[in-house]
Motif scaffolding. Structure first.
Motif, PDB file in Angstrom:
ATOM      1  N   GLY A  25     -10.800 -17.926   3.601  1.00  0.00           N
ATOM      2  CA  GLY A  25     -10.791 -17.302   4.930  1.00  0.00           C
ATOM      3  C   GLY A  25      -9.562 -16.458   5.172  1.00  0.00           C
ATOM      4  O   GLY A  25      -9.661 -15.327   5.673  1.00  0.00           O
ATOM      5  N   LEU A  26      -8.390 -16.981   4.836  1.00  0.00           N
ATOM      6  CA  LEU A  26      -7.172 -16.202   5.034  1.00  0.00           C
ATOM      7  C   LEU A  26      -7.119 -14.997   4.105  1.00  0.00           C
ATOM      8  O   LEU A  26      -6.626 -13.927   4.490  1.00  0.00           O
ATOM      9  CB  LEU A  26      -5.942 -17.069   4.850  1.00  0.00           C
ATOM     10  CG  LEU A  26      -5.632 -18.001   6.020  1.00  0.00           C
ATOM     11  CD1 LEU A  26      -4.413 -18.851   5.712  1.00  0.00           C
ATOM     12  CD2 LEU A  26      -5.410 -17.221   7.288  1.00  0.00           C
ATOM     13  N   ALA A  27      -7.642 -15.119   2.891  1.00  0.00           N
ATOM     14  CA  ALA A  27      -7.702 -13.968   1.991  1.00  0.00           C
ATOM     15  C   ALA A  27      -8.585 -12.875   2.581  1.00  0.00           C
ATOM     16  O   ALA A  27      -8.239 -11.684   2.538  1.00  0.00           O
ATOM     17  CB  ALA A  27      -8.210 -14.396   0.625  1.00  0.00           C
ATOM     18  N   LEU A  28      -9.712 -13.269   3.154  1.00  0.00           N
ATOM     19  CA  LEU A  28     -10.583 -12.287   3.792  1.00  0.00           C
ATOM     20  C   LEU A  28      -9.930 -11.656   5.016  1.00  0.00           C
ATOM     21  O   LEU A  28     -10.039 -10.447   5.240  1.00  0.00           O
ATOM     22  CB  LEU A  28     -11.910 -12.938   4.182  1.00  0.00           C
ATOM     23  CG  LEU A  28     -12.846 -13.280   3.041  1.00  0.00           C
ATOM     24  CD1 LEU A  28     -14.021 -14.101   3.545  1.00  0.00           C
ATOM     25  CD2 LEU A  28     -13.320 -12.030   2.347  1.00  0.00           C
ATOM     26  N   VAL A  29      -9.256 -12.457   5.819  1.00  0.00           N
ATOM     27  CA  VAL A  29      -8.593 -11.930   7.012  1.00  0.00           C
ATOM     28  C   VAL A  29      -7.487 -10.955   6.623  1.00  0.00           C
ATOM     29  O   VAL A  29      -7.354  -9.881   7.226  1.00  0.00           O
ATOM     30  CB  VAL A  29      -8.043 -13.085   7.882  1.00  0.00           C
ATOM     31  CG1 VAL A  29      -7.105 -12.576   8.953  1.00  0.00           C
ATOM     32  CG2 VAL A  29      -9.185 -13.854   8.502  1.00  0.00           C
ATOM     33  N   ILE A  30      -6.709 -11.281   5.609  1.00  0.00           N
ATOM     34  CA  ILE A  30      -5.645 -10.381   5.155  1.00  0.00           C
ATOM     35  C   ILE A  30      -6.240  -9.092   4.602  1.00  0.00           C
ATOM     36  O   ILE A  30      -5.737  -7.992   4.870  1.00  0.00           O
ATOM     37  CB  ILE A  30      -4.753 -11.088   4.114  1.00  0.00           C
ATOM     38  CG1 ILE A  30      -3.925 -12.168   4.798  1.00  0.00           C
ATOM     39  CG2 ILE A  30      -3.837 -10.091   3.416  1.00  0.00           C
ATOM     40  CD1 ILE A  30      -3.193 -13.075   3.839  1.00  0.00           C
ATOM     41  N   SER A  31      -7.327  -9.197   3.863  1.00  0.00           N
ATOM     42  CA  SER A  31      -7.985  -8.007   3.330  1.00  0.00           C
ATOM     43  C   SER A  31      -8.521  -7.117   4.443  1.00  0.00           C
ATOM     44  O   SER A  31      -8.367  -5.894   4.403  1.00  0.00           O
ATOM     45  CB  SER A  31      -9.123  -8.431   2.397  1.00  0.00           C
ATOM     46  OG  SER A  31      -9.837  -7.322   1.960  1.00  0.00           O
ATOM     47  N   VAL A  32      -9.143  -7.712   5.437  1.00  0.00           N
ATOM     48  CA  VAL A  32      -9.656  -6.935   6.571  1.00  0.00           C
ATOM     49  C   VAL A  32      -8.503  -6.328   7.355  1.00  0.00           C
ATOM     50  O   VAL A  32      -8.583  -5.173   7.801  1.00  0.00           O
ATOM     51  CB  VAL A  32     -10.545  -7.822   7.470  1.00  0.00           C
ATOM     52  CG1 VAL A  32     -10.824  -7.157   8.795  1.00  0.00           C
ATOM     53  CG2 VAL A  32     -11.833  -8.165   6.752  1.00  0.00           C
ATOM     54  N   TYR A  33      -7.421  -7.071   7.521  1.00  0.00           N
ATOM     55  CA  TYR A  33      -6.285  -6.539   8.269  1.00  0.00           C
ATOM     56  C   TYR A  33      -5.667  -5.339   7.553  1.00  0.00           C
ATOM     57  O   TYR A  33      -5.279  -4.361   8.192  1.00  0.00           O
ATOM     58  CB  TYR A  33      -5.222  -7.620   8.479  1.00  0.00           C
ATOM     59  CG  TYR A  33      -4.038  -7.100   9.262  1.00  0.00           C
ATOM     60  CD1 TYR A  33      -4.136  -6.896  10.627  1.00  0.00           C
ATOM     61  CD2 TYR A  33      -2.839  -6.793   8.631  1.00  0.00           C
ATOM     62  CE1 TYR A  33      -3.069  -6.402  11.350  1.00  0.00           C
ATOM     63  CE2 TYR A  33      -1.768  -6.300   9.344  1.00  0.00           C
ATOM     64  CZ  TYR A  33      -1.888  -6.108  10.705  1.00  0.00           C
ATOM     65  OH  TYR A  33      -0.837  -5.610  11.419  1.00  0.00           O
ATOM     66  N   ARG A  34      -5.579  -5.389   6.235  1.00  0.00           N
ATOM     67  CA  ARG A  34      -5.033  -4.260   5.492  1.00  0.00           C
ATOM     68  C   ARG A  34      -5.913  -3.027   5.616  1.00  0.00           C
ATOM     69  O   ARG A  34      -5.423  -1.911   5.605  1.00  0.00           O
ATOM     70  CB  ARG A  34      -4.867  -4.622   4.023  1.00  0.00           C
ATOM     71  CG  ARG A  34      -3.727  -5.560   3.782  1.00  0.00           C
ATOM     72  CD  ARG A  34      -3.589  -5.876   2.320  1.00  0.00           C
ATOM     73  NE  ARG A  34      -2.475  -6.780   2.090  1.00  0.00           N
ATOM     74  CZ  ARG A  34      -2.242  -7.381   0.949  1.00  0.00           C
ATOM     75  NH1 ARG A  34      -3.037  -7.166  -0.087  1.00  0.00           N
ATOM     76  NH2 ARG A  34      -1.208  -8.182   0.817  1.00  0.00           N
ATOM     77  N   ARG A  35      -7.203  -3.236   5.718  1.00  0.00           N
ATOM     78  CA  ARG A  35      -8.136  -2.110   5.788  1.00  0.00           C
ATOM     79  C   ARG A  35      -8.290  -1.573   7.209  1.00  0.00           C
ATOM     80  O   ARG A  35      -8.348  -0.378   7.421  1.00  0.00           O
ATOM     81  CB  ARG A  35      -9.484  -2.552   5.258  1.00  0.00           C
ATOM     82  CG  ARG A  35     -10.533  -1.491   5.250  1.00  0.00           C
ATOM     83  CD  ARG A  35     -11.717  -2.025   4.515  1.00  0.00           C
ATOM     84  NE  ARG A  35     -11.624  -1.514   3.168  1.00  0.00           N
ATOM     85  CZ  ARG A  35     -12.653  -1.054   2.499  1.00  0.00           C
ATOM     86  NH1 ARG A  35     -13.841  -1.097   3.040  1.00  0.00           N
ATOM     87  NH2 ARG A  35     -12.513  -0.583   1.289  1.00  0.00           N
ATOM     88  N   ARG A  36      -8.362  -2.453   8.197  1.00  0.00           N
ATOM     89  CA  ARG A  36      -8.647  -2.063   9.583  1.00  0.00           C
ATOM     90  C   ARG A  36      -7.473  -2.187  10.545  1.00  0.00           C
ATOM     91  O   ARG A  36      -7.571  -1.757  11.680  1.00  0.00           O
ATOM     92  CB  ARG A  36      -9.788  -2.921  10.138  1.00  0.00           C
ATOM     93  CG  ARG A  36     -11.099  -2.742   9.462  1.00  0.00           C
ATOM     94  CD  ARG A  36     -11.692  -1.427   9.871  1.00  0.00           C
ATOM     95  NE  ARG A  36     -12.942  -1.226   9.179  1.00  0.00           N
ATOM     96  CZ  ARG A  36     -14.031  -0.832   9.765  1.00  0.00           C
ATOM     97  NH1 ARG A  36     -14.035  -0.605  11.045  1.00  0.00           N
ATOM     98  NH2 ARG A  36     -15.115  -0.655   9.056  1.00  0.00           N
ATOM     99  N   ASN A  37      -6.401  -2.833  10.140  1.00  0.00           N
ATOM    100  CA  ASN A  37      -5.234  -3.085  11.004  1.00  0.00           C
ATOM    101  C   ASN A  37      -5.593  -3.880  12.257  1.00  0.00           C
ATOM    102  O   ASN A  37      -5.004  -3.683  13.316  1.00  0.00           O
ATOM    103  CB  ASN A  37      -4.531  -1.786  11.393  1.00  0.00           C
ATOM    104  CG  ASN A  37      -3.818  -1.161  10.221  1.00  0.00           C
ATOM    105  OD1 ASN A  37      -3.355  -1.864   9.326  1.00  0.00           O
ATOM    106  ND2 ASN A  37      -3.742   0.154  10.208  1.00  0.00           N
ATOM    107  N   THR A  38      -6.548  -4.768  12.156  1.00  0.00           N
ATOM    108  CA  THR A  38      -6.915  -5.650  13.257  1.00  0.00           C
ATOM    109  C   THR A  38      -7.536  -6.927  12.693  1.00  0.00           C
ATOM    110  O   THR A  38      -8.097  -6.914  11.605  1.00  0.00           O
ATOM    111  CB  THR A  38      -7.913  -4.978  14.223  1.00  0.00           C
ATOM    112  OG1 THR A  38      -8.146  -5.848  15.320  1.00  0.00           O
ATOM    113  CG2 THR A  38      -9.220  -4.647  13.550  1.00  0.00           C
TER     114      THR A  38
END
Length: 103
Positions: free
Chosen positions: A79-92
């Protein structure tokens, strides 16, 4: 000795708080924390039913609790890996704004 009902009430309260956190929060990290609270409530149930069973020499409740801990650790890692990946791509990390699967 503390009665079983107290453990069940504590577990139900913890599960309810976790469920509220999952349903009411928009932040993806807060949603993961709510899921962790619900898994901890399940662990309290498993261990308390094991403790009050007829034959406490069988360690079924403890084994299931260890399995739940392992699943929770894997869930946090993925879950945290996915959240970090999404944050890097979308900044949210707001769950409503994460629409990577939409066309």
């Amino acid at each position: 000795m503390i009665p079983l009902s107290w453990y069940l009430i504590l577990s139900a309260a913890l599960f309810s708080i976790g469920l509220f956190g999952v349903l009411a929060r928009r932040n993806a990290v807060a949603i993961l924390l709510g899921i962790e609270l619900m898994l901890n409530a399940v662990n309290i149930n498993l261990v308390s039913f094991w403790r009050y069973s007829e034959d406490p020499t069988h360690i079924d409740g403890q084994v299931f609790a260890i399995i739940v801990f392992a699943v929770a650790a894997a869930e946090v890692a993925v879950g945290l890996a996915l959240v970090i990946s999404v944050y890097r791509r979308r900044n949210t990390v707001v769950a409503d704004e994460i629409d990577l699967m939409k066309w």
